[in-house]
Write a protein that holds these residues in place. Structure first.
Motif, PDB file in Angstrom:
ATOM      1  N   GLN A  18      67.674  49.329  36.974  1.00 40.99           N
ATOM      2  CA  GLN A  18      66.388  49.889  37.382  1.00 40.99           C
ATOM      3  C   GLN A  18      65.362  49.738  36.257  1.00 40.99           C
ATOM      4  O   GLN A  18      65.696  49.840  35.084  1.00 40.99           O
ATOM      5  N   SER A  19      64.116  49.549  36.662  1.00 37.19           N
ATOM      6  CA  SER A  19      63.036  49.544  35.679  1.00 37.19           C
ATOM      7  C   SER A  19      62.619  50.984  35.402  1.00 37.19           C
ATOM      8  O   SER A  19      62.926  51.897  36.177  1.00 37.19           O
ATOM      9  N   GLU A  20      61.915  51.174  34.317  1.00 34.28           N
ATOM     10  CA  GLU A  20      61.449  52.521  33.973  1.00 34.28           C
ATOM     11  C   GLU A  20      60.532  53.086  35.064  1.00 34.28           C
ATOM     12  O   GLU A  20      60.504  54.292  35.300  1.00 34.28           O
ATOM     13  N   GLN A  21      59.821  52.225  35.767  1.00 39.83           N
ATOM     14  CA  GLN A  21      58.924  52.662  36.834  1.00 39.83           C
ATOM     15  C   GLN A  21      59.673  53.207  38.048  1.00 39.83           C
ATOM     16  O   GLN A  21      59.087  53.894  38.878  1.00 39.83           O
ATOM     17  N   GLU A  22      60.947  52.921  38.154  1.00 38.83           N
ATOM     18  CA  GLU A  22      61.750  53.408  39.275  1.00 38.83           C
ATOM     19  C   GLU A  22      62.292  54.814  39.048  1.00 38.83           C
ATOM     20  O   GLU A  22      62.842  55.417  39.970  1.00 38.83           O
ATOM     21  N   ILE A  23      62.130  55.334  37.841  1.00 42.80           N
ATOM     22  CA  ILE A  23      62.567  56.701  37.554  1.00 42.80           C
ATOM     23  C   ILE A  23      61.572  57.659  38.197  1.00 42.80           C
ATOM     24  O   ILE A  23      60.361  57.578  37.955  1.00 42.80           O
ATOM     25  N   ARG A  35      66.626  56.926  30.603  1.00 42.70           N
ATOM     26  CA  ARG A  35      66.155  55.533  30.677  1.00 42.70           C
ATOM     27  C   ARG A  35      67.305  54.551  30.477  1.00 42.70           C
ATOM     28  O   ARG A  35      67.361  53.504  31.123  1.00 42.70           O
ATOM     29  N   GLN A  36      68.229  54.876  29.579  1.00 48.80           N
ATOM     30  CA  GLN A  36      69.392  54.012  29.346  1.00 48.80           C
ATOM     31  C   GLN A  36      70.277  53.945  30.587  1.00 48.80           C
ATOM     32  O   GLN A  36      70.790  52.878  30.936  1.00 48.80           O
ATOM     33  N   ILE A  37      70.442  55.076  31.259  1.00 45.55           N
ATOM     34  CA  ILE A  37      71.233  55.106  32.498  1.00 45.55           C
ATOM     35  C   ILE A  37      70.568  54.239  33.557  1.00 45.55           C
ATOM     36  O   ILE A  37      71.225  53.441  34.235  1.00 45.55           O
ATOM     37  N   ALA A  38      69.257  54.397  33.703  1.00 42.99           N
ATOM     38  CA  ALA A  38      68.516  53.607  34.697  1.00 42.99           C
ATOM     39  C   ALA A  38      68.629  52.113  34.384  1.00 42.99           C
ATOM     40  O   ALA A  38      68.891  51.299  35.279  1.00 42.99           O
ATOM     41  N   LYS A  39      68.456  51.761  33.119  1.00 43.76           N
ATOM     42  CA  LYS A  39      68.532  50.355  32.719  1.00 43.76           C
ATOM     43  C   LYS A  39      69.915  49.783  32.996  1.00 43.76           C
ATOM     44  O   LYS A  39      70.049  48.662  33.485  1.00 43.76           O
TER      45      LYS A  39
END
Length: 90
Positions: free
Chosen positions: A27-32, A19-23
């Motif tokens: 990216q939002s958490e929903q994009e994972i 999640r930290q990488i995505a952020k």
């Protein structure tokens, strides 16, 4: 394409790090992507589609080893600037 796979026991912080990488990539958490929600072929299709849309970073949680193997097979067919971060719970 670079494929970074993090494996480990449940509840060891793998998803939190993902999640930290995505952020950090905006990216939002929903994009994972969530591997357990799709077949290996469906996951590969989603990855190819996102790469085609210009994604530089793709984050995938809860992957199976079968999905990881399929992603490894895609490496040569995806853009060199793409990085995939995938989590596998053992």
């Amino acid at each position: 394409m670079q494929l970074n796979v993090e494996r480990g026991a449940p509840a060891t912080g793998k998803t939190t790090r993902l999640r930290q990488i995505a952020k950090a990539d905006g990216q939002s958490e929903q994009e994972i992507l969530v591997g357990r929600h799709c077949t290996p072929d469906a996951l590969a299709h989603s990855v190819r589609w996102l790469a085609g849309q210009g994604a530089n970073v793709i984050c995938i949680d809860e992957c199976s080893e079968e999905q990881i193997a399929l992603l490894q097979g895609l490496q040569r067919r995806l853009p060199g600037n793409l990085t995939i971060h995938a989590v596998v719970a053992n």
